[in-house]
Design a protein around this motif. Structure first.
Motif, PDB file in Angstrom:
ATOM      1  N   GLU A  90       0.813  -1.219   0.000  1.00 25.50           N
ATOM      2  CA  GLU A  90       0.000   0.000   0.000  1.00 25.50           C
ATOM      3  C   GLU A  90       0.850   1.275   0.000  1.00 25.50           C
ATOM      4  O   GLU A  90       0.315   2.376   0.132  1.00 25.50           O
ATOM      5  N   GLU A  91       2.161   1.107  -0.114  1.00 25.99           N
ATOM      6  CA  GLU A  91       3.098   2.235  -0.140  1.00 25.99           C
ATOM      7  C   GLU A  91       3.019   3.077   1.129  1.00 25.99           C
ATOM      8  O   GLU A  91       3.195   4.312   1.099  1.00 25.99           O
ATOM      9  N   ARG A  92       2.786   2.404   2.248  1.00 26.39           N
ATOM     10  CA  ARG A  92       2.859   3.051   3.551  1.00 26.39           C
ATOM     11  C   ARG A  92       4.313   2.999   4.040  1.00 26.39           C
ATOM     12  O   ARG A  92       5.182   2.389   3.393  1.00 26.39           O
ATOM     13  N   THR A  93       4.567   3.597   5.195  1.00 18.19           N
ATOM     14  CA  THR A  93       5.925   3.571   5.752  1.00 18.19           C
ATOM     15  C   THR A  93       6.065   2.598   6.924  1.00 18.19           C
ATOM     16  O   THR A  93       7.182   2.355   7.381  1.00 18.19           O
ATOM     17  N   ASP A  94       4.930   2.032   7.412  1.00 19.25           N
ATOM     18  CA  ASP A  94       4.998   1.188   8.602  1.00 19.25           C
ATOM     19  C   ASP A  94       5.175  -0.288   8.247  1.00 19.25           C
ATOM     20  O   ASP A  94       4.384  -1.145   8.621  1.00 19.25           O
ATOM     21  N   TRP A  95       6.265  -0.572   7.508  1.00 18.29           N
ATOM     22  CA  TRP A  95       6.707  -1.938   7.237  1.00 18.29           C
ATOM     23  C   TRP A  95       8.211  -1.976   7.447  1.00 18.29           C
ATOM     24  O   TRP A  95       8.865  -0.931   7.558  1.00 18.29           O
ATOM     25  N   ALA A  96       8.774  -3.171   7.530  1.00 15.64           N
ATOM     26  CA  ALA A  96      10.163  -3.270   7.963  1.00 15.64           C
ATOM     27  C   ALA A  96      10.857  -4.472   7.346  1.00 15.64           C
ATOM     28  O   ALA A  96      10.231  -5.373   6.785  1.00 15.64           O
ATOM     29  N   VAL A  97      12.183  -4.462   7.457  1.00 13.40           N
ATOM     30  CA  VAL A  97      13.023  -5.626   7.143  1.00 13.40           C
ATOM     31  C   VAL A  97      13.744  -6.014   8.424  1.00 13.40           C
ATOM     32  O   VAL A  97      14.345  -5.150   9.079  1.00 13.40           O
ATOM     33  N   HIS A  98      13.680  -7.287   8.786  1.00 21.09           N
ATOM     34  CA  HIS A  98      14.295  -7.774  10.026  1.00 21.09           C
ATOM     35  C   HIS A  98      15.489  -8.669   9.727  1.00 21.09           C
ATOM     36  O   HIS A  98      15.359  -9.648   8.976  1.00 21.09           O
ATOM     37  N   VAL A  99      16.615  -8.379  10.337  1.00 20.73           N
ATOM     38  CA  VAL A  99      17.784  -9.259  10.292  1.00 20.73           C
ATOM     39  C   VAL A  99      18.316  -9.377  11.714  1.00 20.73           C
ATOM     40  O   VAL A  99      18.697  -8.370  12.318  1.00 20.73           O
ATOM     41  N   ALA A 100      18.304 -10.581  12.248  1.00 22.76           N
ATOM     42  CA  ALA A 100      18.706 -10.781  13.642  1.00 22.76           C
ATOM     43  C   ALA A 100      19.565 -12.024  13.772  1.00 22.76           C
ATOM     44  O   ALA A 100      19.576 -12.889  12.899  1.00 22.76           O
ATOM     45  N   MET A 101      20.269 -12.102  14.902  1.00 22.07           N
ATOM     46  CA  MET A 101      21.001 -13.315  15.225  1.00 22.07           C
ATOM     47  C   MET A 101      20.684 -13.718  16.657  1.00 22.07           C
ATOM     48  O   MET A 101      20.775 -12.898  17.584  1.00 22.07           O
ATOM     49  N   MET A 163      -1.022   0.717  13.912  1.00 23.04           N
ATOM     50  CA  MET A 163       0.183   0.720  13.094  1.00 23.04           C
ATOM     51  C   MET A 163       0.323  -0.634  12.422  1.00 23.04           C
ATOM     52  O   MET A 163      -0.270  -1.617  12.860  1.00 23.04           O
ATOM     53  N   GLY A 164       1.148  -0.705  11.375  1.00 22.36           N
ATOM     54  CA  GLY A 164       1.301  -1.917  10.576  1.00 22.36           C
ATOM     55  C   GLY A 164       2.163  -2.983  11.200  1.00 22.36           C
ATOM     56  O   GLY A 164       1.774  -3.649  12.144  1.00 22.36           O
ATOM     57  N   SER A 165       3.366  -3.151  10.701  1.00 22.28           N
ATOM     58  CA  SER A 165       4.180  -4.319  11.030  1.00 22.28           C
ATOM     59  C   SER A 165       4.679  -4.328  12.466  1.00 22.28           C
ATOM     60  O   SER A 165       4.735  -3.292  13.134  1.00 22.28           O
ATOM     61  N   ALA A 166       5.085  -5.527  12.909  1.00 27.52           N
ATOM     62  CA  ALA A 166       5.642  -5.686  14.255  1.00 27.52           C
ATOM     63  C   ALA A 166       6.910  -4.852  14.414  1.00 27.52           C
ATOM     64  O   ALA A 166       7.118  -4.206  15.447  1.00 27.52           O
ATOM     65  N   GLY A 167       7.757  -4.871  13.391  1.00 26.98           N
ATOM     66  CA  GLY A 167       8.979  -4.095  13.472  1.00 26.98           C
ATOM     67  C   GLY A 167       8.712  -2.608  13.575  1.00 26.98           C
ATOM     68  O   GLY A 167       9.357  -1.899  14.356  1.00 26.98           O
ATOM     69  N   ALA A 168       7.757  -2.124  12.811  1.00 28.98           N
ATOM     70  CA  ALA A 168       7.412  -0.705  12.880  1.00 28.98           C
ATOM     71  C   ALA A 168       6.859  -0.345  14.249  1.00 28.98           C
ATOM     72  O   ALA A 168       7.178   0.719  14.797  1.00 28.98           O
ATOM     73  N   LYS A 169       6.040  -1.228  14.811  1.00 28.64           N
ATOM     74  CA  LYS A 169       5.477  -0.958  16.141  1.00 28.64           C
ATOM     75  C   LYS A 169       6.571  -0.876  17.196  1.00 28.64           C
ATOM     76  O   LYS A 169       6.600   0.047  18.018  1.00 28.64           O
ATOM     77  N   ALA A 170       7.465  -1.859  17.183  1.00 30.60           N
ATOM     78  CA  ALA A 170       8.535  -1.870  18.184  1.00 30.60           C
ATOM     79  C   ALA A 170       9.454  -0.660  18.027  1.00 30.60           C
ATOM     80  O   ALA A 170       9.843  -0.023  19.024  1.00 30.60           O
ATOM     81  N   MET A 171       9.806  -0.336  16.796  1.00 30.63           N
ATOM     82  CA  MET A 171      10.707   0.792  16.563  1.00 30.63           C
ATOM     83  C   MET A 171      10.049   2.125  16.872  1.00 30.63           C
ATOM     84  O   MET A 171      10.724   3.121  17.140  1.00 30.63           O
ATOM     85  N   ALA A 172       8.716   2.167  16.865  1.00 23.71           N
ATOM     86  CA  ALA A 172       8.011   3.404  17.226  1.00 23.71           C
ATOM     87  C   ALA A 172       8.337   3.808  18.664  1.00 23.71           C
ATOM     88  O   ALA A 172       8.360   4.999  18.987  1.00 23.71           O
ATOM     89  N   ILE A 173       8.595   2.831  19.529  1.00 27.99           N
ATOM     90  CA  ILE A 173       8.958   3.147  20.915  1.00 27.99           C
ATOM     91  C   ILE A 173      10.339   3.781  20.958  1.00 27.99           C
ATOM     92  O   ILE A 173      10.561   4.800  21.614  1.00 27.99           O
ATOM     93  N   LEU A 174      11.292   3.200  20.232  1.00 32.20           N
ATOM     94  CA  LEU A 174      12.640   3.760  20.186  1.00 32.20           C
ATOM     95  C   LEU A 174      12.636   5.161  19.602  1.00 32.20           C
ATOM     96  O   LEU A 174      13.429   6.019  20.008  1.00 32.20           O
ATOM     97  N   ARG A 175      11.743   5.400  18.647  1.00 27.79           N
ATOM     98  CA  ARG A 175      11.690   6.679  17.943  1.00 27.79           C
ATOM     99  C   ARG A 175      10.845   7.727  18.680  1.00 27.79           C
ATOM    100  O   ARG A 175      10.702   8.856  18.209  1.00 27.79           O
ATOM    101  N   GLY A 176      10.256   7.339  19.819  1.00 27.22           N
ATOM    102  CA  GLY A 176       9.474   8.283  20.604  1.00 27.22           C
ATOM    103  C   GLY A 176       8.063   8.501  20.115  1.00 27.22           C
ATOM    104  O   GLY A 176       7.402   9.461  20.489  1.00 27.22           O
TER     105      GLY A 176
END
Length: 245
Positions: A90-101, A163-176
């Motif tokens: 939908e060309e929104r901004t609340d999506w993410a790419v996750h890379v973790a270990m 909000m959309g993705s899990a990553g966007a939701k979590a990062m919203a806290i870091l971003r205030g």
């Protein structure tokens, strides 16, 4: 190119995000076909790059057939090529790419790219989380807010922020932009590993909603719930979850 694990995670998340933006901008896909093309293209890049750069490590990706060999590895990369396929399409901004270990099951390293915002947040380069406002904000699903989240929000007087993705939701806290992410509607390891790793690296609380630790690289990769918030709000939220159960 020899990169540290942190630099590799951030570089891969950033580059996969750029690939996804190019796929979308090509104009060749729309609707569900765009999500499928983006997922598969970004996944191929991430999987091939990790196998080239870290061939001894295990790998778990949402878009790749699972390989039980990862269960015998101490170090396992866990990736989600597109977290929030609907929002991406939908060309929104609340999506993410996750890379973790994960190391011995613990989410020790992660990078979450928010390509629509041209931002990559890393566990190994923490910033300062802005202070919480007087009225707390809880991020919830745009389409199906979890009953536990809405119930806790009502009890503590928190404002709901769809909000959309899990990553966007979590990062919203870091971003205030938010203060609490409480999820109980079902997820998989790739949905939360990178966001949890980044949150923990930034000094936030990240756990299951019963307060137990998040454990990854399991045989069953289903992980039904998650809480990410500031340390000072964790016990209040966990207590309210217990009261609702």
């Amino acid at each position: 190119m020899t990169l540290s694990d942190g630099d590799l995670a951030a570089h891969l998340a950033d580059q996969a995000g750029r690939i996804l933006l190019q796929v979308r901008a090509s104009g060749m896909f729309s609707g569900k076909s765009l999500g499928k093309a983006g997922d598969q293209t970004a996944n191929q890049f991430l999987v091939h790059a990790l196998r080239e750069q870290r061939m001894e490590d295990g790998l778990l990706s949402e878009e790749e057939k699972d390989n039980a060999a990862r269960l015998g590895k101490e170090r396992v990369w866990i990736v989600d090529p597109v977290d929030g396929t609907r929002e991406y399409g939908e060309e929104r901004t609340d999506w993410a790419v996750h890379v973790a270990m994960a190391v011995n099951g613990a989410p020790v390293l992660g990078a979450v790219a928010l390509p629509g915002l041209d931002v990559v947040l890393r566990s190994d380069q923490p910033g300062e989380v802005p202070p919480a406002p007087e009225v707390l904000r809880m991020v919830v699903s745009r389409t199906r807010p979890a009953p536990e989240a809405t119930g806790v929000a009502e009890k503590i007087g928190a404002e709901l922020v769809p909000m959309g993705s899990a990553g966007a939701k979590a990062m919203a806290i870091l971003r205030g932009e938010a203060d609490i992410y409480l999820h109980s509607g079902g997820q998989y390891e790739w949905d939360s590993c990178a966001p949890a790793a980044v949150a923990l690296g930034w000094g936030l609380h990240a756990s299951r909603i019963d307060g137990s630790p998040l454990v990854y690289n399991q045989t069953d990769v289903y992980m039904p719930d998650l809480l990410i918030c500031r340390q000072e709000h964790a016990e209040m939220v966990l207590a309210q979850v217990r009261a609702l159960s």
